[in-house]
Scaffold this motif. Structure first.
Motif, PDB file in Angstrom:
ATOM      1  N   LYS A  67       0.836  -1.206   0.000  1.00  0.00           N
ATOM      2  CA  LYS A  67       0.000   0.000   0.000  1.00  0.00           C
ATOM      3  C   LYS A  67       0.866   1.249   0.000  1.00  0.00           C
ATOM      4  O   LYS A  67       1.920   1.277   0.611  1.00  0.00           O
ATOM      5  N   GLU A  68       0.393   2.278  -0.684  1.00  0.00           N
ATOM      6  CA  GLU A  68       1.148   3.534  -0.734  1.00  0.00           C
ATOM      7  C   GLU A  68       0.746   4.512   0.352  1.00  0.00           C
ATOM      8  O   GLU A  68       1.365   5.556   0.508  1.00  0.00           O
ATOM      9  N   GLU A  69      -0.291   4.209   1.101  1.00  0.00           N
ATOM     10  CA  GLU A  69      -0.712   5.106   2.173  1.00  0.00           C
ATOM     11  C   GLU A  69      -1.041   4.277   3.413  1.00  0.00           C
ATOM     12  O   GLU A  69      -1.005   3.064   3.384  1.00  0.00           O
ATOM     13  N   GLY A  70      -1.341   4.964   4.509  1.00  0.00           N
ATOM     14  CA  GLY A  70      -1.700   4.278   5.730  1.00  0.00           C
ATOM     15  C   GLY A  70      -0.575   4.158   6.746  1.00  0.00           C
ATOM     16  O   GLY A  70      -0.699   3.445   7.731  1.00  0.00           O
ATOM     17  N   ARG A  71       0.514   4.860   6.544  1.00  0.00           N
ATOM     18  CA  ARG A  71       1.639   4.780   7.469  1.00  0.00           C
ATOM     19  C   ARG A  71       1.777   6.009   8.373  1.00  0.00           C
ATOM     20  O   ARG A  71       2.484   5.961   9.362  1.00  0.00           O
ATOM     21  N   GLY A  72       1.144   7.082   8.017  1.00  0.00           N
ATOM     22  CA  GLY A  72       1.354   8.344   8.721  1.00  0.00           C
ATOM     23  C   GLY A  72       1.020   8.316  10.193  1.00  0.00           C
ATOM     24  O   GLY A  72       1.837   8.720  11.030  1.00  0.00           O
ATOM     25  N   LEU A  73      -0.167   7.830  10.559  1.00  0.00           N
ATOM     26  CA  LEU A  73      -0.541   7.839  11.965  1.00  0.00           C
ATOM     27  C   LEU A  73       0.228   6.792  12.760  1.00  0.00           C
ATOM     28  O   LEU A  73       0.432   6.934  13.963  1.00  0.00           O
ATOM     29  N   HIS A  74       0.700   5.757  12.095  1.00  0.00           N
ATOM     30  CA  HIS A  74       1.567   4.783  12.769  1.00  0.00           C
ATOM     31  C   HIS A  74       2.874   5.462  13.190  1.00  0.00           C
ATOM     32  O   HIS A  74       3.444   5.127  14.246  1.00  0.00           O
ATOM     33  N   LEU A  75       3.346   6.414  12.404  1.00  0.00           N
ATOM     34  CA  LEU A  75       4.570   7.142  12.758  1.00  0.00           C
ATOM     35  C   LEU A  75       4.414   7.901  14.065  1.00  0.00           C
ATOM     36  O   LEU A  75       5.374   8.031  14.825  1.00  0.00           O
ATOM     37  N   VAL A  76       3.205   8.411  14.330  1.00  0.00           N
ATOM     38  CA  VAL A  76       2.958   9.106  15.599  1.00  0.00           C
ATOM     39  C   VAL A  76       3.247   8.146  16.746  1.00  0.00           C
ATOM     40  O   VAL A  76       3.935   8.497  17.709  1.00  0.00           O
ATOM     41  N   GLN A  77       2.724   6.926  16.658  1.00  0.00           N
ATOM     42  CA  GLN A  77       2.938   5.928  17.706  1.00  0.00           C
ATOM     43  C   GLN A  77       4.413   5.608  17.906  1.00  0.00           C
ATOM     44  O   GLN A  77       4.866   5.365  19.012  1.00  0.00           O
ATOM     45  N   GLU A  78       5.153   5.595  16.823  1.00  0.00           N
ATOM     46  CA  GLU A  78       6.550   5.191  16.896  1.00  0.00           C
ATOM     47  C   GLU A  78       7.481   6.288  17.396  1.00  0.00           C
ATOM     48  O   GLU A  78       8.455   6.002  18.078  1.00  0.00           O
ATOM     49  N   TYR A  79       7.205   7.534  17.046  1.00  0.00           N
ATOM     50  CA  TYR A  79       8.163   8.596  17.322  1.00  0.00           C
ATOM     51  C   TYR A  79       7.744   9.602  18.394  1.00  0.00           C
ATOM     52  O   TYR A  79       8.601  10.252  18.975  1.00  0.00           O
ATOM     53  N   ALA A  80       6.453   9.755  18.638  1.00  0.00           N
ATOM     54  CA  ALA A  80       6.017  10.728  19.642  1.00  0.00           C
ATOM     55  C   ALA A  80       6.091  10.111  21.033  1.00  0.00           C
ATOM     56  O   ALA A  80       5.911   8.907  21.206  1.00  0.00           O
ATOM     57  N   ASP A  81       6.361  10.956  22.025  1.00  0.00           N
ATOM     58  CA  ASP A  81       6.386  10.505  23.408  1.00  0.00           C
ATOM     59  C   ASP A  81       4.987  10.456  24.001  1.00  0.00           C
ATOM     60  O   ASP A  81       4.702   9.637  24.865  1.00  0.00           O
ATOM     61  N   SER A  82       4.109  11.349  23.564  1.00  0.00           N
ATOM     62  CA  SER A  82       2.710  11.347  23.989  1.00  0.00           C
ATOM     63  C   SER A  82       1.887  12.019  22.902  1.00  0.00           C
ATOM     64  O   SER A  82       2.423  12.756  22.077  1.00  0.00           O
ATOM     65  N   TRP A  83       0.582  11.749  22.914  1.00  0.00           N
ATOM     66  CA  TRP A  83      -0.303  12.302  21.890  1.00  0.00           C
ATOM     67  C   TRP A  83      -1.742  12.252  22.363  1.00  0.00           C
ATOM     68  O   TRP A  83      -2.072  11.565  23.319  1.00  0.00           O
ATOM     69  N   GLY A  84      -2.593  12.981  21.694  1.00  0.00           N
ATOM     70  CA  GLY A  84      -4.011  12.978  22.037  1.00  0.00           C
ATOM     71  C   GLY A  84      -4.796  13.787  21.020  1.00  0.00           C
ATOM     72  O   GLY A  84      -4.245  14.355  20.070  1.00  0.00           O
ATOM     73  N   GLY A  85      -6.101  13.843  21.233  1.00  0.00           N
ATOM     74  CA  GLY A  85      -6.963  14.591  20.334  1.00  0.00           C
ATOM     75  C   GLY A  85      -8.293  14.891  20.992  1.00  0.00           C
ATOM     76  O   GLY A  85      -8.737  14.147  21.874  1.00  0.00           O
ATOM     77  N   TRP A  86      -8.899  16.003  20.602  1.00  0.00           N
ATOM     78  CA  TRP A  86     -10.176  16.418  21.150  1.00  0.00           C
ATOM     79  C   TRP A  86     -11.079  16.930  20.041  1.00  0.00           C
ATOM     80  O   TRP A  86     -10.645  17.744  19.222  1.00  0.00           O
ATOM     81  N   PRO A  87     -12.349  16.484  20.030  1.00  0.00           N
ATOM     82  CA  PRO A  87     -13.302  17.144  19.142  1.00  0.00           C
ATOM     83  C   PRO A  87     -13.589  18.532  19.724  1.00  0.00           C
ATOM     84  O   PRO A  87     -13.573  18.711  20.945  1.00  0.00           O
ATOM     85  N   ILE A  88     -13.795  19.498  18.873  1.00  0.00           N
ATOM     86  CA  ILE A  88     -14.054  20.863  19.331  1.00  0.00           C
ATOM     87  C   ILE A  88     -15.453  21.259  18.905  1.00  0.00           C
ATOM     88  O   ILE A  88     -15.794  21.238  17.733  1.00  0.00           O
ATOM     89  N   GLY A  89     -16.261  21.600  19.837  1.00  0.00           N
ATOM     90  CA  GLY A  89     -17.649  21.983  19.606  1.00  0.00           C
ATOM     91  C   GLY A  89     -18.373  21.922  20.935  1.00  0.00           C
ATOM     92  O   GLY A  89     -17.926  21.249  21.861  1.00  0.00           O
ATOM     93  N   ASP A  90     -19.490  22.596  21.057  1.00  0.00           N
ATOM     94  CA  ASP A  90     -20.168  22.644  22.347  1.00  0.00           C
ATOM     95  C   ASP A  90     -21.109  21.467  22.563  1.00  0.00           C
ATOM     96  O   ASP A  90     -21.602  21.263  23.660  1.00  0.00           O
ATOM     97  N   GLY A  91     -21.379  20.667  21.524  1.00  0.00           N
ATOM     98  CA  GLY A  91     -22.217  19.487  21.664  1.00  0.00           C
ATOM     99  C   GLY A  91     -23.692  19.783  21.860  1.00  0.00           C
ATOM    100  O   GLY A  91     -24.496  18.875  21.953  1.00  0.00           O
ATOM    101  N   GLY A  92     -24.070  21.037  21.926  1.00  0.00           N
ATOM    102  CA  GLY A  92     -25.465  21.399  22.128  1.00  0.00           C
ATOM    103  C   GLY A  92     -26.264  21.365  20.832  1.00  0.00           C
ATOM    104  O   GLY A  92     -25.751  20.984  19.776  1.00  0.00           O
ATOM    105  N   PRO A  93     -27.514  21.776  20.897  1.00  0.00           N
ATOM    106  CA  PRO A  93     -28.368  21.725  19.700  1.00  0.00           C
ATOM    107  C   PRO A  93     -27.878  22.642  18.577  1.00  0.00           C
ATOM    108  O   PRO A  93     -28.191  22.414  17.415  1.00  0.00           O
TER     109      PRO A  93
END
Length: 116
Positions: A67-93
């Motif tokens: 495959k020519e793609e699908g490796r990018g986020l695996h690199l985060v696991q291999e090289y970063a010391d920590s990581w995370g993510g948050w959806p941004i929005g108020d979740g209301g109506p």
């Protein structure tokens, strides 16, 4: 983490924001105490992909060799010391669905081995 690995991981996260959203995106680099560097990427899509989700921090499997793609986020696991993510929005109506923020951190004095 070596500078080339840091550049490649940041490039992969920014590229994913560009490829998988239709709106704006931004990159922010923040120097933290103790020689740490945080890379944050905001985009307009609310989905937080593995490995940035909540515990147990979904793992991204290796992409097949043909495959020519699908490796990018695996690199985060291999090289970063920590990581995370948050959806941004108020979740209301009237949630404006402001997208998400993905981040990873590296210790500029470490060998680049993942802490997770």
């Amino acid at each position: 983490m070596l500078q080339s690995a840091l550049s490649q991981v940041a490039c992969e996260v920014v590229t994913n924001a560009y490829r998988h959203t239709n709106g704006p995106a931004s990159l922010r680099l923040t120097a933290l105490p103790g020689g740490r560097l945080r890379v944050g990427v905001w985009d307009s899509h609310p989905r937080v992909p593995a490995p940035f989700g909540a515990p147990p921090w979904d793992r991204v499997p290796l992409a097949p060799a043909d495959k020519e793609e699908g490796r990018g986020l695996h690199l985060v696991q291999e090289y970063a010391d920590s990581w995370g993510g948050w959806p941004i929005g108020d979740g209301g109506p009237l949630d404006r669905g402001a997208g998400k923020l993905l981040w990873f951190e590296v210790d500029r004095s470490s060998s680049g081995q993942s802490a997770r």
